[in-house]
Motif scaffolding. Structure first.
Motif, PDB file in Angstrom:
ATOM      1  N   SER A  97       9.304   4.706  -3.630  1.00 25.86           N
ATOM      2  CA  SER A  97       8.929   5.782  -4.530  1.00 25.86           C
ATOM      3  C   SER A  97       8.129   6.785  -3.715  1.00 25.86           C
ATOM      4  N   MET A  98       8.256   8.040  -4.071  1.00 31.32           N
ATOM      5  CA  MET A  98       7.520   9.092  -3.378  1.00 31.32           C
ATOM      6  C   MET A  98       6.829   9.950  -4.433  1.00 31.32           C
ATOM      7  N   ARG A  99       5.602  10.307  -4.137  1.00 31.35           N
ATOM      8  CA  ARG A  99       4.890  11.244  -5.002  1.00 31.35           C
ATOM      9  C   ARG A  99       4.197  12.274  -4.134  1.00 31.35           C
ATOM     10  N   LYS A 100       4.046  13.454  -4.690  1.00 32.33           N
ATOM     11  CA  LYS A 100       3.444  14.548  -3.945  1.00 32.33           C
ATOM     12  C   LYS A 100       2.123  14.934  -4.611  1.00 32.33           C
ATOM     13  N   THR A 101       1.132  15.176  -3.770  1.00 35.63           N
ATOM     14  CA  THR A 101      -0.160  15.668  -4.239  1.00 35.63           C
ATOM     15  C   THR A 101      -0.490  16.923  -3.437  1.00 35.63           C
ATOM     16  N   TRP A 109       3.251  10.874  -0.537  1.00 38.04           N
ATOM     17  CA  TRP A 109       2.851   9.467  -0.503  1.00 38.04           C
ATOM     18  C   TRP A 109       4.059   8.606  -0.781  1.00 38.04           C
ATOM     19  N   ILE A 110       4.225   7.539   0.004  1.00 38.29           N
ATOM     20  CA  ILE A 110       5.405   6.691  -0.073  1.00 38.29           C
ATOM     21  C   ILE A 110       4.966   5.255  -0.312  1.00 38.29           C
ATOM     22  N   GLN A 111       5.716   4.561  -1.180  1.00 41.50           N
ATOM     23  CA  GLN A 111       5.413   3.164  -1.480  1.00 41.50           C
ATOM     24  C   GLN A 111       6.725   2.409  -1.708  1.00 41.50           C
ATOM     25  N   LEU A 112       6.753   1.171  -1.273  1.00 43.29           N
ATOM     26  CA  LEU A 112       7.907   0.304  -1.489  1.00 43.29           C
ATOM     27  C   LEU A 112       7.959  -0.082  -2.966  1.00 43.29           C
ATOM     28  N   THR A 113       9.137  -0.046  -3.556  1.00 45.73           N
ATOM     29  CA  THR A 113       9.317  -0.441  -4.957  1.00 45.73           C
ATOM     30  C   THR A 113       9.668  -1.931  -5.023  1.00 45.73           C
ATOM     31  N   PRO A 114       9.650  -2.519  -6.209  1.00 49.21           N
ATOM     32  CA  PRO A 114      10.105  -3.906  -6.339  1.00 49.21           C
ATOM     33  C   PRO A 114      11.549  -4.098  -5.848  1.00 49.21           C
ATOM     34  N   PHE A 171       3.031  10.430   4.342  1.00 53.35           N
ATOM     35  CA  PHE A 171       4.154  10.806   5.185  1.00 53.35           C
ATOM     36  C   PHE A 171       3.729  10.923   6.643  1.00 53.35           C
ATOM     37  N   SER A 172       2.620  11.599   6.909  1.00 53.25           N
ATOM     38  CA  SER A 172       2.190  11.815   8.295  1.00 53.25           C
ATOM     39  C   SER A 172       1.861  10.499   8.993  1.00 53.25           C
ATOM     40  N   TYR A 173       1.347   9.522   8.259  1.00 54.73           N
ATOM     41  CA  TYR A 173       1.080   8.202   8.835  1.00 54.73           C
ATOM     42  C   TYR A 173       2.395   7.549   9.277  1.00 54.73           C
ATOM     43  N   LEU A 174       3.401   7.592   8.401  1.00 54.75           N
ATOM     44  CA  LEU A 174       4.713   7.023   8.756  1.00 54.75           C
ATOM     45  C   LEU A 174       5.313   7.754   9.947  1.00 54.75           C
ATOM     46  N   ARG A 175       5.235   9.074   9.938  1.00 54.53           N
ATOM     47  CA  ARG A 175       5.797   9.871  11.034  1.00 54.53           C
ATOM     48  C   ARG A 175       5.176   9.466  12.369  1.00 54.53           C
ATOM     49  N   THR A 176       3.861   9.348  12.392  1.00 56.07           N
ATOM     50  CA  THR A 176       3.155   8.983  13.623  1.00 56.07           C
ATOM     51  C   THR A 176       3.452   7.543  14.020  1.00 56.07           C
ATOM     52  N   THR A 177       3.392   6.637  13.065  1.00 60.00           N
ATOM     53  CA  THR A 177       3.617   5.213  13.333  1.00 60.00           C
ATOM     54  C   THR A 177       5.015   4.955  13.859  1.00 60.00           C
ATOM     55  N   LEU A 178       6.000   5.637  13.288  1.00 57.67           N
ATOM     56  CA  LEU A 178       7.397   5.402  13.658  1.00 57.67           C
ATOM     57  C   LEU A 178       7.871   6.319  14.791  1.00 57.67           C
ATOM     58  N   GLY A 179       7.094   7.332  15.115  1.00 65.52           N
ATOM     59  CA  GLY A 179       7.469   8.245  16.193  1.00 65.52           C
ATOM     60  C   GLY A 179       8.688   9.091  15.867  1.00 65.52           C
ATOM     61  N   LEU A 180       8.793   9.516  14.619  1.00 66.21           N
ATOM     62  CA  LEU A 180       9.932  10.313  14.192  1.00 66.21           C
ATOM     63  C   LEU A 180       9.520  11.759  13.938  1.00 66.21           C
ATOM     64  N   THR A 181      10.505  12.639  13.905  1.00 69.79           N
ATOM     65  CA  THR A 181      10.241  14.024  13.521  1.00 69.79           C
ATOM     66  C   THR A 181      10.155  14.102  12.004  1.00 69.79           C
ATOM     67  N   ASP A 182       9.604  15.198  11.503  1.00 70.66           N
ATOM     68  CA  ASP A 182       9.533  15.394  10.052  1.00 70.66           C
ATOM     69  C   ASP A 182      10.921  15.295   9.416  1.00 70.66           C
ATOM     70  N   MET A 234       0.831  -1.202   0.000  1.00 70.23           N
ATOM     71  CA  MET A 234       0.000   0.000   0.000  1.00 70.23           C
ATOM     72  C   MET A 234       0.867   1.254   0.000  1.00 70.23           C
ATOM     73  N   GLU A 235       0.323   2.286  -0.565  1.00 70.25           N
ATOM     74  CA  GLU A 235       0.963   3.593  -0.536  1.00 70.25           C
ATOM     75  C   GLU A 235       0.477   4.296   0.730  1.00 70.25           C
ATOM     76  N   VAL A 236       1.397   4.864   1.498  1.00 69.60           N
ATOM     77  CA  VAL A 236       1.021   5.518   2.747  1.00 69.60           C
ATOM     78  C   VAL A 236       1.480   6.974   2.742  1.00 69.60           C
TER      79      VAL A 236
END
Length: 88
Positions: free
Chosen positions: A40-44, A53-58, A12-23, A8-10
């Motif tokens: 891969s990262m894409r911006k909307t 948005w971040i997603q794991l590549t092959p 940035f804020s979800y990763l930040r909260t889940t991992l407990g890291l700063t921006d 799944m594509e997630v």
């Protein structure tokens, strides 16, 4: 990377909260993973608000699988040593 392994594509804020890291800290980690082709990262935009948005590549999936194999091997070695020590 394990947070991304379900394909799944997630956001940035979800990763930040889940991992407990700063921006900044998360941004640096993601930058390094992107440079290696692991993510891969894409911006909307939602109005003026940018969302990343971040997603794991092959390539990232393969790297994560290789790391998991190494860790399983280490654990198997530890389990074997612990089992041998417990046998009289």
């Amino acid at each position: 990377m394990t947070t991304l392994c379900d394909g799944m594509e997630v956001e940035f804020s979800y990763l930040r909260t889940t991992l407990g890291l700063t921006d900044g800290n998360l941004g640096r980690h993601l930058e390094l993973l992107a440079q290696r082709g692991y993510i891969s990262m894409r911006k909307t935009y939602n109005g003026r608000r940018q969302r990343s948005w971040i997603q794991l590549t092959p390539v990232g999936e393969a790297a994560l699988a290789a790391e998991a194999r190494v860790l399983r091997s280490i654990l198997a070695t530890i389990d074997g040593v612990n089992h041998a020590e417990s046998v009289p």
